[in-house]
Scaffold this active site. Structure first.
Site, PDB file in Angstrom:
ATOM      1  N   ARG A   1     -20.681  21.213 -11.961  1.00  0.00           N
ATOM      2  CA  ARG A   1     -20.396  22.502 -12.767  1.00  0.00           C
ATOM      3  C   ARG A   1     -21.928  23.164 -12.210  1.00  0.00           C
ATOM      4  O   ARG A   1     -21.899  24.259 -13.160  1.00  0.00           O
ATOM      5  CB  ARG A   1     -21.099  21.964 -14.301  1.00  0.00           C
ATOM      6  CG  ARG A   1     -20.656  20.567 -14.594  1.00  0.00           C
ATOM      7  CD  ARG A   1     -19.479  20.328 -14.547  1.00  0.00           C
ATOM      8  NE  ARG A   1     -18.564  19.460 -15.429  1.00  0.00           N
ATOM      9  CZ  ARG A   1     -18.298  18.523 -14.650  1.00  0.00           C
ATOM     10  NH1 ARG A   1     -17.622  18.237 -13.397  1.00  0.00           N
ATOM     11  NH2 ARG A   1     -17.589  17.496 -15.175  1.00  0.00           N
TER      12      ARG A   1
ATOM     13  N   SER B   1     -17.531  20.130 -24.055  1.00  0.00           N
ATOM     14  CA  SER B   1     -19.474  19.591 -23.482  1.00  0.00           C
ATOM     15  C   SER B   1     -20.406  21.022 -23.935  1.00  0.00           C
ATOM     16  O   SER B   1     -19.905  21.774 -23.218  1.00  0.00           O
ATOM     17  CB  SER B   1     -19.229  19.132 -22.203  1.00  0.00           C
ATOM     18  OG  SER B   1     -18.311  17.672 -22.097  1.00  0.00           O
TER      19      SER B   1
ATOM     20  N   GLU C   1     -23.931  23.704 -20.832  1.00  0.00           N
ATOM     21  CA  GLU C   1     -23.063  23.521 -19.606  1.00  0.00           C
ATOM     22  C   GLU C   1     -22.442  25.195 -20.045  1.00  0.00           C
ATOM     23  O   GLU C   1     -21.914  26.172 -19.688  1.00  0.00           O
ATOM     24  CB  GLU C   1     -21.680  22.704 -19.708  1.00  0.00           C
ATOM     25  CG  GLU C   1     -20.703  22.900 -19.018  1.00  0.00           C
ATOM     26  CD  GLU C   1     -20.115  21.463 -18.513  1.00  0.00           C
ATOM     27  OE1 GLU C   1     -18.461  21.384 -18.381  1.00  0.00           O
ATOM     28  OE2 GLU C   1     -20.591  20.474 -18.891  1.00  0.00           O
TER      29      GLU C   1
END
Length: 346
Positions: free
Chosen positions: A163, A233, A329
């Protein structure tokens, strides 16, 4: 170039936070993008690039200009061993996946139904169900906003991680992703290593079956941002060393865990949060989703403060129980631009 009639960002961020910007401008090519950015710089006005606003949390009203990247186009070149794609950053990601499926081009099916634009994919190195964007990335075209010149970065230059990418660091400011190059090999093998996909026999697997299965899972377990504000998320799945993972798995043998190439172990952040008894937990108008604790939702006119307070509470609970620090995130946007998300929730 289109100057929108509204300054309201509520329909342009998937959390549906009631927030505004000084101006909102749609740009459809590199020339428009450079012109608007340069004019803003000359007036010392902050600018923020935004696709569909699916992975951001606005903390306050934005004092500058929001540029909506609407650079479109999907060009496909077939070669002997692969298909090469050249895709505008403003294309909707799932439209690209479905276009590939309709043309019998496999590879992206595990990334089904991920919200947002193609331009966001390299920034976050999006991933799901055992697959990451970087596996298919050939290059990323970036506009250097200071000079108006185009740069083409190959996969190694993008510095992809979990990520993560160079676009979150060195190239975060004064650069804008305008197009993305993909290489999708004809020698396709299904990726069936995650969850319910393990039940599909490799001989029966097709790209369309994988896509349809993942869409079914997402639609039944994840909230639709059109109906319930969320950014998917909220936290990254933590990666810990093997020694620490061994201790945790001794106490919690059923904990989902995934071996990483470097020998470390990835844990499921949603499972950690759930073990703290926080599924469905509410603070103000924000809550953890009752079907997936990793997702924070705006269930009742939540403010940014509601969401950050809830995220801070979750982080502290997980740290206390497991001695693991969760990292967001989601990107946090302050009045002048992006800020450090961890600093906002410690």
């Amino acid at each position: 170039m289109i100057m929108t009639n509204t300054k309201n960002l509520k329909p342009l961020n998937s959390f549906s936070i009631n927030i505004s910007a000084r101006h909102i401008v749609e740009v459809h090519n590199e020339a428009e993008l450079y012109k608007v950015w340069k004019n803003a710089e000359n007036q010392s006005t902050p600018t923020l690039m935004l696709g569909r606003g699916t992975n951001v949390l606005f903390l306050e009203n934005y004092t500058g200009i929001v540029l909506l990247n609407r650079i479109a186009g999907i060009e496909i070149e077939e070669q002997h061993q692969a298909w090469n794609l050249h895709v505008g950053a403003g294309e909707i990601w799932d439209n690209l996946v479905r276009t590939c499926l309709s043309k019998k081009i496999p590879g992206l099916e595990n990334l089904a139904l991920i919200p947002g634009c193609v331009g966001a994919a390299p920034i976050h190195n999006i991933g799901a169900y055992g697959v990451e964007f970087c596996q298919f990335c050939n290059y990323v075209d970036v506009l250097h906003l200071k000079t108006g010149t185009l740069l083409r970065l190959n996969t190694n230059e993008c510095q992809f991680g979990y990520r993560d990418s160079i676009f979150k660091h060195t190239l975060r400011d004064n650069h804008a992703i305008v197009r993305v190059g993909f290489q999708l090999l004809k020698s396709w093998n299904p990726t069936l290593t995650y969850g319910v996909l393990k039940k599909i026999h490799p001989q029966h697997a097709t790209p369309q079956l994988i896509y349809d299965t993942i869409c079914m899972i997402r639609r039944t377990t994840l909230p639709d941002p059109v109906l319930t504000g969320n950014a998917g998320s909220f936290f990254k799945n933590p990666i810990i060393n093997a020694g620490k993972a061994k201790q945790l798995l001794k106490e919690y043998p059923d904990a989902p865990n995934y071996l990483q190439p470097e020998g470390k172990i990835k844990l499921a952040a949603g499972w950690l949060i759930d073990q703290c008894g926080l599924k469905g937990y509410r603070i103000g108008g924000a809550a953890t989703y009752d079907k997936q604790a990793l997702i924070l939702i705006n269930f009742n006119n939540a403010t940014s403060k509601d969401i950050t307070t809830l995220a801070r509470y979750i982080r502290k609970k997980v740290e206390k129980k497991f001695a693991i620090l969760l990292e967001p995130e989601v990107r946090f946007i302050g009045p002048l631009g992006e800020v450090d998300g961890i600093a906002e929730i410690i």
